[in-house]
Design a protein around this motif. Structure first.
Motif: not given
Length: 55
Positions: A7-13, A17-20, A24-33
């Motif tokens: 799902g995170l890789s769909t933000l890249q083409s 690459t939209l780094y922002g 942000a999505a990577a941080v949101i994914v890492a918080i529950p872990v």
């Protein structure tokens, strides 16, 4: 519906690459872990420490 890493890789083409949004999505994914690790840290450390014991 994807799991989190694809799902995170769909933000890249291939062209842009939209780094922002990706970061942000990577941080949101890492918080529950991190929350689960902090909550269960005592048990994780105890199980790792006891794996080398014999008997």
């Amino acid at each position: 519906m994807y799991t989190l890493p694809p799902g995170l890789s769909t933000l890249q083409s291939s062209y842009v690459t939209l780094y922002g949004p990706t970061m942000a999505a990577a941080v949101i994914v890492a918080i529950p872990v991190l929350i689960i690790y902090i909550a269960l840290q005592r048990f994780i450390v105890q199980s790792v420490a006891s794996t080398g014991l014999k008997g």
